[in-house]
Design a protein around this motif. Structure first.
Motif, PDB file in Angstrom:
ATOM      1  N   ASP A   1     -85.622  -5.619 -39.992  1.00  0.00           N
ATOM      2  CA  ASP A   1     -85.967  -4.212 -39.792  1.00  0.00           C
ATOM      3  C   ASP A   1     -86.324  -3.587 -41.138  1.00  0.00           C
ATOM      4  O   ASP A   1     -87.196  -2.724 -41.214  1.00  0.00           O
ATOM      5  N   VAL A   2     -85.605  -4.026 -42.184  1.00  0.00           N
ATOM      6  CA  VAL A   2     -85.783  -3.464 -43.526  1.00  0.00           C
ATOM      7  C   VAL A   2     -85.790  -4.598 -44.542  1.00  0.00           C
ATOM      8  O   VAL A   2     -84.925  -5.470 -44.522  1.00  0.00           O
ATOM      9  N   LYS A   3     -86.780  -4.544 -45.450  1.00  0.00           N
ATOM     10  CA  LYS A   3     -86.843  -5.512 -46.545  1.00  0.00           C
ATOM     11  C   LYS A   3     -86.183  -4.870 -47.760  1.00  0.00           C
ATOM     12  O   LYS A   3     -86.528  -3.747 -48.141  1.00  0.00           O
ATOM     13  N   VAL A   4     -85.223  -5.595 -48.357  1.00  0.00           N
ATOM     14  CA  VAL A   4     -84.371  -5.053 -49.407  1.00  0.00           C
ATOM     15  C   VAL A   4     -84.535  -5.844 -50.698  1.00  0.00           C
ATOM     16  O   VAL A   4     -84.598  -7.079 -50.669  1.00  0.00           O
ATOM     17  N   PHE A   5     -84.575  -5.110 -51.801  1.00  0.00           N
ATOM     18  CA  PHE A   5     -84.594  -5.737 -53.123  1.00  0.00           C
ATOM     19  C   PHE A   5     -83.392  -5.227 -53.897  1.00  0.00           C
ATOM     20  O   PHE A   5     -83.118  -4.028 -53.922  1.00  0.00           O
ATOM     21  N   VAL A   6     -82.680  -6.141 -54.531  1.00  0.00           N
ATOM     22  CA  VAL A   6     -81.504  -5.769 -55.332  1.00  0.00           C
ATOM     23  C   VAL A   6     -81.959  -5.571 -56.770  1.00  0.00           C
ATOM     24  O   VAL A   6     -82.469  -6.494 -57.408  1.00  0.00           O
ATOM     25  N   VAL A   7     -81.779  -4.348 -57.270  1.00  0.00           N
ATOM     26  CA  VAL A   7     -82.188  -4.016 -58.633  1.00  0.00           C
ATOM     27  C   VAL A   7     -81.065  -4.312 -59.615  1.00  0.00           C
ATOM     28  O   VAL A   7     -79.901  -4.438 -59.234  1.00  0.00           O
ATOM     29  N   LYS A   8     -81.427  -4.402 -60.893  1.00  0.00           N
ATOM     30  CA  LYS A   8     -80.444  -4.727 -61.929  1.00  0.00           C
ATOM     31  C   LYS A   8     -79.643  -3.513 -62.390  1.00  0.00           C
ATOM     32  O   LYS A   8     -78.516  -3.643 -62.844  1.00  0.00           O
ATOM     33  N   TYR A   9     -80.262  -2.340 -62.277  1.00  0.00           N
ATOM     34  CA  TYR A   9     -79.627  -1.140 -62.801  1.00  0.00           C
ATOM     35  C   TYR A   9     -79.535  -0.057 -61.727  1.00  0.00           C
ATOM     36  O   TYR A   9     -80.457   0.120 -60.929  1.00  0.00           O
ATOM     37  N   GLU A  10     -78.444   0.662 -61.764  1.00  0.00           N
ATOM     38  CA  GLU A  10     -78.149   1.704 -60.779  1.00  0.00           C
ATOM     39  C   GLU A  10     -79.262   2.750 -60.669  1.00  0.00           C
ATOM     40  O   GLU A  10     -79.614   3.177 -59.577  1.00  0.00           O
ATOM     41  N   ASN A  11     -79.832   3.129 -61.801  1.00  0.00           N
ATOM     42  CA  ASN A  11     -80.840   4.201 -61.779  1.00  0.00           C
ATOM     43  C   ASN A  11     -82.181   3.760 -61.182  1.00  0.00           C
ATOM     44  O   ASN A  11     -83.069   4.571 -60.982  1.00  0.00           O
ATOM     45  N   GLN A  12     -82.338   2.481 -60.881  1.00  0.00           N
ATOM     46  CA  GLN A  12     -83.561   1.976 -60.251  1.00  0.00           C
ATOM     47  C   GLN A  12     -83.460   1.964 -58.723  1.00  0.00           C
ATOM     48  O   GLN A  12     -84.446   1.747 -58.036  1.00  0.00           O
ATOM     49  N   ALA A  13     -82.278   2.211 -58.207  1.00  0.00           N
ATOM     50  CA  ALA A  13     -82.004   2.042 -56.776  1.00  0.00           C
ATOM     51  C   ALA A  13     -82.343   3.286 -55.958  1.00  0.00           C
ATOM     52  O   ALA A  13     -82.242   4.409 -56.442  1.00  0.00           O
ATOM     53  N   ASP A  14     -82.727   3.039 -54.703  1.00  0.00           N
ATOM     54  CA  ASP A  14     -82.836   4.108 -53.711  1.00  0.00           C
ATOM     55  C   ASP A  14     -81.458   4.382 -53.105  1.00  0.00           C
ATOM     56  O   ASP A  14     -81.139   5.508 -52.764  1.00  0.00           O
ATOM     57  N   LEU A  15     -80.677   3.304 -52.985  1.00  0.00           N
ATOM     58  CA  LEU A  15     -79.362   3.391 -52.350  1.00  0.00           C
ATOM     59  C   LEU A  15     -78.359   2.546 -53.124  1.00  0.00           C
ATOM     60  O   LEU A  15     -78.631   1.393 -53.447  1.00  0.00           O
ATOM     61  N   LYS A  16     -77.208   3.147 -53.407  1.00  0.00           N
ATOM     62  CA  LYS A  16     -76.099   2.402 -54.015  1.00  0.00           C
ATOM     63  C   LYS A  16     -75.191   1.959 -52.873  1.00  0.00           C
ATOM     64  O   LYS A  16     -74.745   2.783 -52.074  1.00  0.00           O
ATOM     65  N   VAL A  17     -74.974   0.644 -52.790  1.00  0.00           N
ATOM     66  CA  VAL A  17     -74.268   0.053 -51.651  1.00  0.00           C
ATOM     67  C   VAL A  17     -72.908  -0.488 -52.072  1.00  0.00           C
ATOM     68  O   VAL A  17     -72.782  -1.160 -53.097  1.00  0.00           O
ATOM     69  N   PHE A  18     -71.915  -0.216 -51.232  1.00  0.00           N
ATOM     70  CA  PHE A  18     -70.591  -0.803 -51.384  1.00  0.00           C
ATOM     71  C   PHE A  18     -70.334  -1.662 -50.158  1.00  0.00           C
ATOM     72  O   PHE A  18     -70.485  -1.201 -49.024  1.00  0.00           O
ATOM     73  N   LYS A  19     -69.977  -2.922 -50.375  1.00  0.00           N
ATOM     74  CA  LYS A  19     -69.676  -3.825 -49.258  1.00  0.00           C
ATOM     75  C   LYS A  19     -68.224  -3.623 -48.831  1.00  0.00           C
ATOM     76  O   LYS A  19     -67.310  -3.855 -49.621  1.00  0.00           O
ATOM     77  N   VAL A  20     -68.036  -3.193 -47.586  1.00  0.00           N
ATOM     78  CA  VAL A  20     -66.681  -3.001 -47.067  1.00  0.00           C
ATOM     79  C   VAL A  20     -66.196  -4.290 -46.424  1.00  0.00           C
ATOM     80  O   VAL A  20     -66.993  -5.139 -46.021  1.00  0.00           O
ATOM     81  N   LYS A  21     -64.883  -4.435 -46.331  1.00  0.00           N
ATOM     82  CA  LYS A  21     -64.290  -5.667 -45.805  1.00  0.00           C
ATOM     83  C   LYS A  21     -64.186  -5.684 -44.287  1.00  0.00           C
ATOM     84  O   LYS A  21     -64.170  -6.746 -43.679  1.00  0.00           O
ATOM     85  N   TYR A  22     -64.073  -4.497 -43.695  1.00  0.00           N
ATOM     86  CA  TYR A  22     -63.845  -4.419 -42.255  1.00  0.00           C
ATOM     87  C   TYR A  22     -64.889  -3.526 -41.588  1.00  0.00           C
ATOM     88  O   TYR A  22     -65.342  -2.536 -42.169  1.00  0.00           O
ATOM     89  N   GLN A  23     -65.237  -3.881 -40.366  1.00  0.00           N
ATOM     90  CA  GLN A  23     -66.267  -3.178 -39.616  1.00  0.00           C
ATOM     91  C   GLN A  23     -65.985  -1.684 -39.480  1.00  0.00           C
ATOM     92  O   GLN A  23     -66.896  -0.865 -39.579  1.00  0.00           O
TER      93      GLN A  23
END
Length: 114
Positions: A35-57
């Motif tokens: 649905d969405v193509k994602v690229f992981v950037v090296k630096y926070e200021n380059q991102a559209d979205l800052k993501v945190f991976k949670v452990k539980y649904q």
């Protein structure tokens, strides 16, 4: 009795609204499945979205950067594909270490994760 009915409807409404916008994602193997193509950037200021991976649904956010990676495709709200080059991406993300750092930097792209 009336209070119980109201409480019941409030609980149902909150459950439905949370379900509709939760950020349960599945990483697919092929770009055409996503649905969405994602690229992981090296630096926070380059991102559209800052993501945190949670452990539980149940910790997944409602389009606020808290992602839960599902084990199976049918459990996910969004299918994502990690692209190799930035210009191939719909969305640029940066993975953060702490939950309170998650969130949108470019809200114009917010519609991609609804």
């Amino acid at each position: 009795m009336k209070l119980l009915n109201i409480l019941f409807f409030v609980i149902i409404f909150l459950g439905i609204s949370n379900f509709g916008f939760s950020q349960k994602v599945f990483s697919v193997d092929y770009q055409n499945q996503a649905d969405v193509k994602v690229f992981v950037v090296k630096y926070e200021n380059q991102a559209d979205l800052k993501v945190f991976k949670v452990k539980y649904q149940n910790q997944a956010g409602d389009n606020n950067g808290k992602w839960f990676f599902t084990e199976y495709l049918n459990q996910a709200d969004k299918k994502i594909f990690f692209v190799e080059y930035e210009n191939q991406a719909d969305l640029k993300v940066f993975f953060v270490e702490y939950e309170n750092q998650a969130g949108w930097r470019n809200s114009a792209k917010k519609h991609l994760m609804y």
